[in-house]
Design a protein around this motif. Sequence first.
Motif, PDB file in Angstrom:
ATOM      1  N   ALA A   6       0.931  -0.929   0.104  1.00  0.00           N
ATOM      2  CA  ALA A   6      -0.222   0.025  -0.337  1.00  0.00           C
ATOM      3  C   ALA A   6       1.070   1.102  -0.479  1.00  0.00           C
ATOM      4  O   ALA A   6       1.929   0.707   0.372  1.00  0.00           O
ATOM      5  N   ILE A   7       0.409   2.539  -0.777  1.00  0.00           N
ATOM      6  CA  ILE A   7       1.050   3.446  -0.930  1.00  0.00           C
ATOM      7  C   ILE A   7       0.203   4.680   0.675  1.00  0.00           C
ATOM      8  O   ILE A   7      -0.872   4.925   0.600  1.00  0.00           O
ATOM      9  N   VAL A   8       0.685   5.091   1.213  1.00  0.00           N
ATOM     10  CA  VAL A   8       0.329   5.690   2.629  1.00  0.00           C
ATOM     11  C   VAL A   8       1.391   7.248   2.082  1.00  0.00           C
ATOM     12  O   VAL A   8       2.470   7.622   1.801  1.00  0.00           O
ATOM     13  N   SER A   9      -0.278   8.377   2.116  1.00  0.00           N
ATOM     14  CA  SER A   9       0.076   9.320   1.987  1.00  0.00           C
ATOM     15  C   SER A   9      -0.140  10.311   2.602  1.00  0.00           C
ATOM     16  O   SER A   9      -1.599   9.766   3.578  1.00  0.00           O
ATOM     17  N   PHE A  68       5.777   4.905   2.113  1.00  0.00           N
ATOM     18  CA  PHE A  68       5.359   5.926   1.824  1.00  0.00           C
ATOM     19  C   PHE A  68       5.819   7.231   1.565  1.00  0.00           C
ATOM     20  O   PHE A  68       6.674   7.536   1.266  1.00  0.00           O
ATOM     21  N   VAL A  69       5.085   8.278   0.881  1.00  0.00           N
ATOM     22  CA  VAL A  69       5.128   9.318   0.421  1.00  0.00           C
ATOM     23  C   VAL A  69       4.210  10.555   0.388  1.00  0.00           C
ATOM     24  O   VAL A  69       3.016  10.570  -0.232  1.00  0.00           O
ATOM     25  N   PRO A  70       4.844  11.606   1.039  1.00  0.00           N
ATOM     26  CA  PRO A  70       3.736  12.747   1.452  1.00  0.00           C
ATOM     27  C   PRO A  70       3.479  13.300   0.407  1.00  0.00           C
ATOM     28  O   PRO A  70       5.086  13.771  -0.796  1.00  0.00           O
ATOM     29  N   ALA A  71       2.727  13.732   0.864  1.00  0.00           N
ATOM     30  CA  ALA A  71       2.209  14.682  -0.537  1.00  0.00           C
ATOM     31  C   ALA A  71       1.950  15.930  -0.318  1.00  0.00           C
ATOM     32  O   ALA A  71       1.641  16.623   1.456  1.00  0.00           O
ATOM     33  N   CYS A 110       1.478  19.874  -6.851  1.00  0.00           N
ATOM     34  CA  CYS A 110       1.298  19.335  -5.748  1.00  0.00           C
ATOM     35  C   CYS A 110       2.666  18.495  -5.790  1.00  0.00           C
ATOM     36  O   CYS A 110       3.472  18.308  -6.885  1.00  0.00           O
ATOM     37  N   ILE A 111       3.843  18.815  -4.266  1.00  0.00           N
ATOM     38  CA  ILE A 111       4.742  18.095  -4.360  1.00  0.00           C
ATOM     39  C   ILE A 111       4.452  17.396  -3.159  1.00  0.00           C
ATOM     40  O   ILE A 111       4.716  17.234  -2.323  1.00  0.00           O
ATOM     41  N   LEU A 112       4.826  16.193  -3.779  1.00  0.00           N
ATOM     42  CA  LEU A 112       5.614  15.728  -3.199  1.00  0.00           C
ATOM     43  C   LEU A 112       7.105  15.394  -2.554  1.00  0.00           C
ATOM     44  O   LEU A 112       8.470  15.878  -3.196  1.00  0.00           O
ATOM     45  N   THR A 113       6.855  14.120  -1.889  1.00  0.00           N
ATOM     46  CA  THR A 113       8.503  14.229  -0.460  1.00  0.00           C
ATOM     47  C   THR A 113       8.761  13.133   0.236  1.00  0.00           C
ATOM     48  O   THR A 113       9.166  13.070   1.352  1.00  0.00           O
ATOM     49  N   PRO A 114       9.169  11.927  -1.080  1.00  0.00           N
ATOM     50  CA  PRO A 114       9.783  10.517  -0.354  1.00  0.00           C
ATOM     51  C   PRO A 114      10.729  10.865   0.779  1.00  0.00           C
ATOM     52  O   PRO A 114      11.642  11.066   0.308  1.00  0.00           O
ATOM     53  N   ALA A 138       6.796   3.093  -6.944  1.00  0.00           N
ATOM     54  CA  ALA A 138       5.522   4.047  -6.148  1.00  0.00           C
ATOM     55  C   ALA A 138       5.740   5.831  -6.187  1.00  0.00           C
ATOM     56  O   ALA A 138       4.530   6.031  -5.781  1.00  0.00           O
ATOM     57  N   VAL A 139       6.976   6.099  -5.748  1.00  0.00           N
ATOM     58  CA  VAL A 139       6.556   7.570  -5.851  1.00  0.00           C
ATOM     59  C   VAL A 139       6.039   7.944  -7.255  1.00  0.00           C
ATOM     60  O   VAL A 139       5.150   8.481  -7.390  1.00  0.00           O
ATOM     61  N   GLU A 140       6.231   7.106  -8.630  1.00  0.00           N
ATOM     62  CA  GLU A 140       5.700   7.609  -9.522  1.00  0.00           C
ATOM     63  C   GLU A 140       3.422   7.252 -10.181  1.00  0.00           C
ATOM     64  O   GLU A 140       3.277   8.277 -10.711  1.00  0.00           O
ATOM     65  N   LYS A 141       3.686   6.428  -9.144  1.00  0.00           N
ATOM     66  CA  LYS A 141       2.519   6.033  -9.078  1.00  0.00           C
ATOM     67  C   LYS A 141       1.663   6.816  -8.496  1.00  0.00           C
ATOM     68  O   LYS A 141       0.885   7.377  -8.793  1.00  0.00           O
ATOM     69  N   LEU A 142       2.232   7.291  -7.080  1.00  0.00           N
ATOM     70  CA  LEU A 142       1.355   8.482  -6.509  1.00  0.00           C
ATOM     71  C   LEU A 142       1.459  10.126  -7.407  1.00  0.00           C
ATOM     72  O   LEU A 142       0.577  10.609  -7.904  1.00  0.00           O
ATOM     73  N   ARG A 143       2.925  10.250  -8.363  1.00  0.00           N
ATOM     74  CA  ARG A 143       2.820  11.198  -9.264  1.00  0.00           C
ATOM     75  C   ARG A 143       1.561  11.679 -10.010  1.00  0.00           C
ATOM     76  O   ARG A 143       1.481  12.681 -10.729  1.00  0.00           O
ATOM     77  N   ALA A 144       1.352  10.297 -10.240  1.00  0.00           N
ATOM     78  CA  ALA A 144       0.825   9.962 -12.344  1.00  0.00           C
ATOM     79  C   ALA A 144      -0.937   9.808 -11.688  1.00  0.00           C
ATOM     80  O   ALA A 144      -1.957  11.490 -11.952  1.00  0.00           O
TER      81      ALA A 144
END
Length: 314
Positions: free
Chosen positions: A95-98, A121-124, A148-152, A160-166
């Motif tokens: 799972a991705i947690v953000s 864990f991909v904070p956003a 939207c800023i991602l801060t993995p 996982a980062v790319e999936k949340l970016r998309a």
Amino acid sequence: MNATPTFKRIALIGFGLIGGSVARAAREQGLAGEIVTTARSAKTRARVLELGIVDRVVETNAQAAEGADLVILCIPVGACGTVAQEIAAHLKPGAIVSDVGSVKGAVVRDMAPYLPAGVHFVPAHPVAGTEHSGPDSGFAELFINRWCILTPPEGTEPNAVEKLRAFWAALGARVEIMTPDHHDLVLAITSHLPHLIAYTIVGTADELGQVTSSEVMKFSAGGFRDFTRIAASDPIMWRDVFLANKDAVLEMLGTFNEDLSKLTRAIRRGDGEALFEHFNRTRAIRRGIVEIGQDSAAPDFGRPHAQLGKKAGQ
């Protein structure tokens, strides 16, 4: 709309402006097979059910996280550590947690120790909003052409980062990736300090004995109206932001105070040239912001939400 959902199940913990907008936009774009949500108050949960914009409303954070492929905490940053502890044992592997908080260093520090191995864990931070809050305040267009800023954290799985970016890109956002500390420094000057100044100016106006409250409201010029709009933001959220990002905010506040002292001296001395040079420089910055598309005739607070709010009976 996507033919195949990006995530089979999305869990939204908290359902205010951001959570509600994510739900509406994700449904509109077909990004989730199922959207599950919860909220702290029974009244909010009941209202979300009435709105009919998610598939299930559950009572606890743990229930919401159970079986979700993407879990997004849409809550004040001060509560993120406690919620991470509550949901940890219920997260499925992979799972991705953000989150959506305006501070990232504290969120990483408070949440990461509780999240199990095998969970990404991909904070956003979606840099978008209005002064409105609550389950009725969200609208699907909120994130369009906003950052939207991602801060993995270091070592986060790139896929996982790319999936949340998309995912955020599909909601309409432009996505940037940076470290948590750099994010907090940038947002301290572009967001947190302006909010602190707005709260201060509106408070000062309220305390002026020589000007009645009715006069402050009646003769509000455009600049003061903008400050009152910003100062109407969620007080719980902003209390947590300032406490969580205090080092960067204090650093920026120190620099601001030095610059304010320079302007004070220029006014006292009648130094019109110094004032003109300063105002001319800041005017150029404003023009640059408009030129790169970061503002327009329809800023955050005047976007489609005004019309949508009327339809929703706000």
